[in-house]
Design an enzyme around this catalytic site. Structure first.
Site, PDB file in Angstrom:
ATOM      1  N   GLN A 165      81.582  49.295 -59.207  1.00  0.00           N
ATOM      2  CA  GLN A 165      80.624  49.374 -58.106  1.00  0.00           C
ATOM      3  C   GLN A 165      79.675  48.177 -58.150  1.00  0.00           C
ATOM      4  O   GLN A 165      79.361  47.579 -57.112  1.00  0.00           O
ATOM      5  CB  GLN A 165      79.827  50.688 -58.216  1.00  0.00           C
ATOM      6  CG  GLN A 165      78.781  50.872 -57.133  1.00  0.00           C
ATOM      7  CD  GLN A 165      79.398  51.122 -55.767  1.00  0.00           C
ATOM      8  OE1 GLN A 165      80.227  52.008 -55.620  1.00  0.00           O
ATOM      9  NE2 GLN A 165      78.974  50.370 -54.771  1.00  0.00           N
ATOM     10  N   HIS A 185      78.920  52.324 -63.930  1.00  0.00           N
ATOM     11  CA  HIS A 185      79.877  52.191 -62.821  1.00  0.00           C
ATOM     12  C   HIS A 185      80.069  50.697 -62.534  1.00  0.00           C
ATOM     13  O   HIS A 185      79.627  50.173 -61.510  1.00  0.00           O
ATOM     14  CB  HIS A 185      79.327  52.918 -61.597  1.00  0.00           C
ATOM     15  CG  HIS A 185      80.358  53.238 -60.555  1.00  0.00           C
ATOM     16  ND1 HIS A 185      81.704  52.950 -60.696  1.00  0.00           N
ATOM     17  CD2 HIS A 185      80.232  53.842 -59.331  1.00  0.00           C
ATOM     18  CE1 HIS A 185      82.360  53.358 -59.609  1.00  0.00           C
ATOM     19  NE2 HIS A 185      81.492  53.901 -58.773  1.00  0.00           N
ATOM     20  N   ARG A 210      88.103  57.536 -64.634  1.00  0.00           N
ATOM     21  CA  ARG A 210      86.803  58.060 -64.211  1.00  0.00           C
ATOM     22  C   ARG A 210      86.574  59.312 -65.034  1.00  0.00           C
ATOM     23  O   ARG A 210      87.341  60.275 -64.920  1.00  0.00           O
ATOM     24  CB  ARG A 210      86.809  58.372 -62.710  1.00  0.00           C
ATOM     25  CG  ARG A 210      85.629  59.201 -62.265  1.00  0.00           C
ATOM     26  CD  ARG A 210      85.485  59.270 -60.750  1.00  0.00           C
ATOM     27  NE  ARG A 210      84.965  58.022 -60.218  1.00  0.00           N
ATOM     28  CZ  ARG A 210      84.388  57.895 -59.023  1.00  0.00           C
ATOM     29  NH1 ARG A 210      84.276  58.929 -58.225  1.00  0.00           N
ATOM     30  NH2 ARG A 210      83.942  56.726 -58.621  1.00  0.00           N
ATOM     31  N   ARG A 249      84.383  47.170 -52.231  1.00  0.00           N
ATOM     32  CA  ARG A 249      84.926  47.799 -53.447  1.00  0.00           C
ATOM     33  C   ARG A 249      86.375  47.335 -53.679  1.00  0.00           C
ATOM     34  O   ARG A 249      86.790  47.122 -54.803  1.00  0.00           O
ATOM     35  CB  ARG A 249      84.845  49.330 -53.346  1.00  0.00           C
ATOM     36  CG  ARG A 249      83.429  49.921 -53.459  1.00  0.00           C
ATOM     37  CD  ARG A 249      82.841  49.706 -54.853  1.00  0.00           C
ATOM     38  NE  ARG A 249      83.751  50.140 -55.875  1.00  0.00           N
ATOM     39  CZ  ARG A 249      83.856  51.401 -56.317  1.00  0.00           C
ATOM     40  NH1 ARG A 249      83.049  52.328 -55.847  1.00  0.00           N
ATOM     41  NH2 ARG A 249      84.722  51.715 -57.262  1.00  0.00           N
ATOM     42  N   CYS A 259      75.750  53.123 -52.779  1.00  0.00           N
ATOM     43  CA  CYS A 259      77.151  53.135 -53.216  1.00  0.00           C
ATOM     44  C   CYS A 259      77.978  54.187 -52.482  1.00  0.00           C
ATOM     45  O   CYS A 259      79.199  54.090 -52.431  1.00  0.00           O
ATOM     46  CB  CYS A 259      77.216  53.373 -54.722  1.00  0.00           C
ATOM     47  SG  CYS A 259      76.565  54.980 -55.217  1.00  0.00           S
ATOM     48  N   ASP A 297      70.654  55.782 -54.683  1.00  0.00           N
ATOM     49  CA  ASP A 297      71.864  56.565 -54.952  1.00  0.00           C
ATOM     50  C   ASP A 297      71.441  58.034 -54.918  1.00  0.00           C
ATOM     51  O   ASP A 297      70.246  58.362 -54.870  1.00  0.00           O
ATOM     52  CB  ASP A 297      72.465  56.164 -56.315  1.00  0.00           C
ATOM     53  CG  ASP A 297      73.790  56.868 -56.626  1.00  0.00           C
ATOM     54  OD1 ASP A 297      74.426  57.408 -55.686  1.00  0.00           O
ATOM     55  OD2 ASP A 297      74.184  56.887 -57.805  1.00  0.00           O
TER      56      ASP A 297
HETATM   57  N1   CP Z   1      80.888  54.759 -54.767  1.00  0.00           N
HETATM   58  C1   CP Z   1      81.916  55.442 -55.317  1.00  0.00           C
HETATM   59  O1   CP Z   1      82.287  55.262 -56.481  1.00  0.00           O
HETATM   60  O2   CP Z   1      82.484  56.342 -54.481  1.00  0.00           O
HETATM   61  P1   CP Z   1      83.603  57.414 -54.859  1.00  0.00           P
HETATM   62  O3   CP Z   1      82.955  58.407 -55.801  1.00  0.00           O
HETATM   63  O4   CP Z   1      83.994  58.043 -53.550  1.00  0.00           O
HETATM   64  O5   CP Z   1      84.737  56.734 -55.535  1.00  0.00           O
HETATM   65  N1  NVA Z   2      75.725  58.457 -59.349  1.00  0.00           N
HETATM   66  C1  NVA Z   2      76.809  59.020 -58.589  1.00  0.00           C
HETATM   67  C2  NVA Z   2      77.683  57.932 -58.054  1.00  0.00           C
HETATM   68  C3  NVA Z   2      78.843  58.384 -57.258  1.00  0.00           C
HETATM   69  C4  NVA Z   2      79.727  57.249 -56.836  1.00  0.00           C
HETATM   70  C5  NVA Z   2      77.590  59.985 -59.453  1.00  0.00           C
HETATM   71  O1  NVA Z   2      77.807  59.697 -60.638  1.00  0.00           O
HETATM   72  O2  NVA Z   2      77.981  61.038 -58.943  1.00  0.00           O
END
Ligand code: CP
Ligand code: NVA
Length: 302
Positions: free
Chosen positions: A129, A126, A99, A286, A258, A218
């Protein structure tokens, strides 16, 4: 060893996405422990709840051992280069998952890795997701061909991957984003090429949600954009999913997010905590989606 990466949803063909969705729903004991005796690196430059837990558990369910590592611990491009980190970790693990703030870091990893690289969220995409998102829509709506998905808000990492997965499954895609936070024409074209039944963008949320089968949103401010949050709250004020907005969608429409969510911003509490909301099923998916993706990638890495 040949291997596949999963940096974007479209790294899978439509048929392969269908296979991943099947694997995600297979009883765990039928998957045959493809990670037995092997490690999977889970590197996080940003916080996480769902992604960390779902990935750790998916690795365990496939017989492997997850090694959670904070980005600052390895010091990506600070303590050592992405390339050195990747080539060292490739010798310990069956897969490297990360990540990251900058999507380019994933491409640099993929360029030198001898094992699959998996995107656990970047500023751009993502994909894990998106697999859970379409799985949840299938479970609630049945076959997705010709169904309509509407995304309201920022055309961000989550929106981009959701649209790709939805396109690959033949859905009608409608976007409602404020100017400057919307999808560029080439992205819309790309969704058509991936197989979308149609792709439309409307500024007006009430038009975009007409008769939609699934309404997604989101956060207005993603991780790494915190300094823009005041400005974004003003820009996105008209992009809240409210009861009124949901009443314009199909009478059996589902609401999805999400998570993490900000009640009173991108979604009203009455919607996200109401009967149409599938957010916890989506979050739980997930883990199943992650297991499907990892099992698929291990099957390809022969
Ligand atoms: N939706 C999602 O990716 O959540 P987290 O940031 O908690 O992993
Ligand atoms: N768009 C958000 C998603 C978090 C899971 C971010 O990147 O923070």
């Amino acid at each position: 060893m040949n291997h596949r990466n999963f940096l974007h949803t479209y790294d899978l063909s439509a048929n392969e996405l269908a296979s991943v969705l099947e694997l995600a729903q297979k009883p765990i004991h039928q998957l045959g422990n493809p990670l037995a005796g092997q490690g999977v690196a889970l590197i996080f430059e940003k916080p996480s709840n769902r992604t960390r837990h779902s990935m750790e558990m998916a690795v365990v369910q496939l017989g492997g051992h997850p090694v959670y590592t904070r980005g600052e611990e390895v010091g990506i491009d600070v303590r050592e280069s992405v390339e050195d980190i990747t080539q060292v970790m490739s010798g310990y693990h069956a897969m490297l998952c990360a990540r990251v703030f900058d999507h380019g870091v994933l491409h640099r990893m993929a360029a030198v890795s001898s094992v699959p690289v998996v995107n656990m969220l970047s500023d751009f995409a993502h994909p894990l997701q998106s697999v859970a998102d379409v799985l949840t829509m299938q479970q609630n709506l049945g076959d997705l061909v010709g169904k309509t998905v509407t995304y309201v808000g920022d055309f961000n990492n989550v929106a981009r991957s959701l649209c790709e997965a939805s396109a690959m499954l033949g859905m009608h895609i409608r976007l409602s984003c404020p100017e400057g936070y919307d999808a560029h024409d080439n992205e819309l074209l790309g969704l058509n090429e991936l197989g979308a039944a149609s792709v439309e963008q409307y500024r007006d949320v009430s038009i975009a949600v007409q008769d939609a089968h699934a309404v997604h949103t989101d956060t207005w401010t993603s991780m790494g954009q915190e300094s823009e949050s005041t400005e974004r709250e003003a820009v996105f004020a008209a992009y809240q999913v409210t009861d009124e907005i949901m009443s314009l969608a199909d009478s059996n429409a589902i609401f999805m997010h999400c998570l993490p969510a900000h009640r009173g911003q991108e979604v009203a509490s009455s919607v996200i905590d109401g009967p149409q909301s599938k957010i916890y099923q989506q979050a739980h998916n997930r883990m199943h989606a992650a297991r499907g993706v990892l099992a698929f990638l291990m099957g390809e890495a022969q």
